[in-house]
Design a protein around this motif. Structure first.
Motif, short mmCIF file in Angstrom:
data_model
loop_
_atom_site.label_atom_id
_atom_site.label_comp_id
_atom_site.label_asym_id
_atom_site.label_seq_id
_atom_site.Cartn_x
_atom_site.Cartn_y
_atom_site.Cartn_z
N MET A 114 -0.23 -9.47 -8.85
CA MET A 114 0.19 -8.08 -8.77
C MET A 114 -0.36 -7.23 -9.92
O MET A 114 -0.52 -6.02 -9.77
N ARG A 115 -0.65 -7.83 -11.06
CA ARG A 115 -1.23 -7.05 -12.15
C ARG A 115 -2.61 -6.51 -11.74
O ARG A 115 -2.97 -5.38 -12.07
N ALA A 116 -3.38 -7.32 -11.01
CA ALA A 116 -4.68 -6.86 -10.51
C ALA A 116 -4.48 -5.72 -9.51
O ALA A 116 -5.26 -4.76 -9.49
N LEU A 117 -3.44 -5.82 -8.67
CA LEU A 117 -3.14 -4.75 -7.72
C LEU A 117 -2.80 -3.46 -8.46
O LEU A 117 -3.27 -2.38 -8.11
N GLU A 118 -1.95 -3.57 -9.49
CA GLU A 118 -1.54 -2.39 -10.25
C GLU A 118 -2.72 -1.73 -10.94
O GLU A 118 -2.77 -0.51 -11.08
N ALA A 119 -3.69 -2.54 -11.38
CA ALA A 119 -4.88 -1.97 -12.02
C ALA A 119 -5.76 -1.25 -11.01
O ALA A 119 -6.32 -0.19 -11.29
N ALA A 120 -5.87 -1.83 -9.81
CA ALA A 120 -6.74 -1.24 -8.78
C ALA A 120 -6.07 -0.07 -8.07
O ALA A 120 -6.74 0.90 -7.72
N HIS A 121 -4.76 -0.16 -7.85
CA HIS A 121 -4.04 0.87 -7.10
C HIS A 121 -2.70 1.15 -7.80
O HIS A 121 -1.64 0.70 -7.35
N LEU A 277 -2.04 1.54 10.56
CA LEU A 277 -1.47 1.37 9.22
C LEU A 277 -1.49 2.68 8.45
O LEU A 277 -2.45 3.46 8.54
N ARG A 278 -0.44 2.92 7.68
CA ARG A 278 -0.42 4.06 6.79
C ARG A 278 -1.50 3.87 5.71
O ARG A 278 -1.88 2.74 5.41
N PRO A 279 -1.99 4.96 5.09
CA PRO A 279 -3.09 4.82 4.10
C PRO A 279 -2.77 3.82 2.99
O PRO A 279 -3.64 3.03 2.61
N ALA A 280 -1.55 3.86 2.44
CA ALA A 280 -1.22 2.93 1.35
C ALA A 280 -1.25 1.49 1.83
O ALA A 280 -1.75 0.60 1.13
N ALA A 281 -0.72 1.25 3.03
CA ALA A 281 -0.73 -0.11 3.59
C ALA A 281 -2.16 -0.56 3.89
O ALA A 281 -2.51 -1.72 3.69
N ARG A 282 -3.00 0.36 4.37
CA ARG A 282 -4.40 0.02 4.65
C ARG A 282 -5.12 -0.39 3.36
O ARG A 282 -5.88 -1.36 3.35
N ARG A 283 -4.87 0.35 2.28
CA ARG A 283 -5.50 0.01 1.01
C ARG A 283 -5.01 -1.34 0.50
O ARG A 283 -5.77 -2.12 -0.08
N LEU A 288 -5.88 -7.12 -0.38
CA LEU A 288 -5.51 -8.51 -0.10
C LEU A 288 -6.70 -9.31 0.38
O LEU A 288 -6.97 -10.41 -0.11
N LEU A 289 -7.40 -8.77 1.36
CA LEU A 289 -8.49 -9.52 1.99
C LEU A 289 -9.68 -9.69 1.04
O LEU A 289 -10.53 -10.56 1.28
N ALA A 290 -9.72 -8.89 -0.03
CA ALA A 290 -10.79 -9.04 -1.00
C ALA A 290 -10.46 -10.03 -2.10
O ALA A 290 -11.32 -10.35 -2.93
N GLN A 291 -9.21 -10.54 -2.12
CA GLN A 291 -8.80 -11.46 -3.18
C GLN A 291 -9.40 -12.84 -2.98
O GLN A 291 -9.39 -13.36 -1.87
N PRO A 292 -9.91 -13.45 -4.05
CA PRO A 292 -10.35 -14.84 -3.93
C PRO A 292 -9.15 -15.74 -3.73
O PRO A 292 -8.09 -15.52 -4.33
N ALA A 293 -9.27 -16.72 -2.88
CA ALA A 293 -8.14 -17.59 -2.59
C ALA A 293 -7.75 -18.42 -3.81
O ALA A 293 -6.58 -18.71 -4.05
N ASP A 294 -8.73 -18.85 -4.60
CA ASP A 294 -8.46 -19.72 -5.73
C ASP A 294 -7.88 -18.91 -6.89
O ASP A 294 -8.25 -17.77 -7.08
#
Length: 294
Positions: A114-121, A277-283, A288-294
């Motif tokens: 979530m820290r990466a999410l907070e930095a990106a969005h 999807l709403r814009p925030a959910a789309r982002r 999510l889909l850009a996250q590396p699984a590892d």
């Protein structure tokens, strides 16, 4: 007489001073100096042509005219504050994304990222629902879900998030762990299970271990509870790679001998096919889909 815009700061200073009956306390609330509050009040008095406070040695008190203005100003500013709060809440709600997912995935995979999410969005706000029952995607319900399954659900669009593998783990301090050198040795350990569709029987078959008695000593409904039990030395657990990663990285669990079994099910991001999807959910989905699984 119309209220000029340049008198609004003076009115705000007066309203605070009237509530506190003290210029110093009003200054602290407004992050001003007491002399600045006094200047604002005198400016307002000069403009209105009436005294709003009686000054005396112990401080100040409202005059009758001051009380009348204080009541009106307090009510008006409270109304404005209420509208501002509602607008801010509406803005935050517009950026809120409601997610339904597994507790194990939220705890060990999503929350650490979530820290990466907070930095990106930085504007996105998350609401996570990890109840066991599958949530209905009704109006007012979650925007999307992260599910573990075959990838096909009626009425839902599904995007593959990541695959999964299964392998045995145990605490590095488990007694006799040094004598576990093959997959067959694991069958003699206390086994810990969860409610996943694939379990110890599937793994031993993949490890080409046959004719052993499989006895599951402890069973948990949640995978993280099963891993915690293993980390506390209660036996060997069959771990999902994505869920076990933090335990392995921290050294609380170690991988035991044997193969990694490819799971039949994977993790998918899902949402109603009929609803955009709403814009925030789309982002959030794109992130999510850009996250590396590892």
């Amino acid at each position: 007489m119309a209220l000029r815009a340049d008198l609004l700061p003076a009115l705000a200073a007066f309203e605070s001073a009237a509530r506190h009956q003290n210029f110093t306390h009003a200054a602290e609330e407004l992050h001003l100096t007491a002399s600045a509050v006094s200047h604002h009040v005198r400016k307002l008095e000069a403009r209105l042509g009436v005294a709003l406070f009686q000054r005396h040695a112990r401080g100040v008190s409202l005059t009758a005219e001051g009380r009348q203005l204080a009541d009106a100003a307090g009510s008006a500013l409270a109304d404005v504050d209420g509208v501002v709060r509602a607008l801010r809440a509406g803005r935050d709600e517009h950026a809120r994304v409601r997610i339904t997912t597994l507790h194990s995935l939220a705890y060990t995979w999503l929350i650490p990222r979530m820290r990466a999410l907070e930095a990106a969005h930085p504007d996105i706000r998350l609401s996570l629902d990890t109840e066991v029952a599958l949530t209905r995607f009704d109006d007012g319900g979650p925007d999307l879900g992260i599910r573990h399954g075959p990838g096909h659900w009626p009425g839902l669009t599904a995007h593959l998030l990541m695959d999964e593998t299964l392998f045995p783990v145990a605490s590095p301090g488990f007694p006799g762990l040094d004598r576990v050198v093959s997959a067959a040795d694991i069958a003699r350990l206390p086994l810990i299970a969860d409610h996943a569709r694939q379990g110890w029987l599937d793994w031993f078959r993949a490890a080409d271990v046959h004719g052993v008695r499989i006895e599951e000593r402890h069973t948990f409904s949640d995978t993280t509870d099963a891993l915690n039990a293993a980390a506390f030395g209660h036996g060997a657990a069959l771990a999902r790679e994505r869920i076990a990663a933090p335990y392995l990285d921290a050294g609380r669990l170690v991988r035991l001998p044997g193969p990694a079994l490819q799971a039949r099910w994977s993790y998918y991001v899902v949402y109603p096919a009929h609803r955009r999807l709403r814009p925030a959910a789309r982002r959030f989905v794109d992130w999510l889909l850009a996250q590396p699984a590892d």
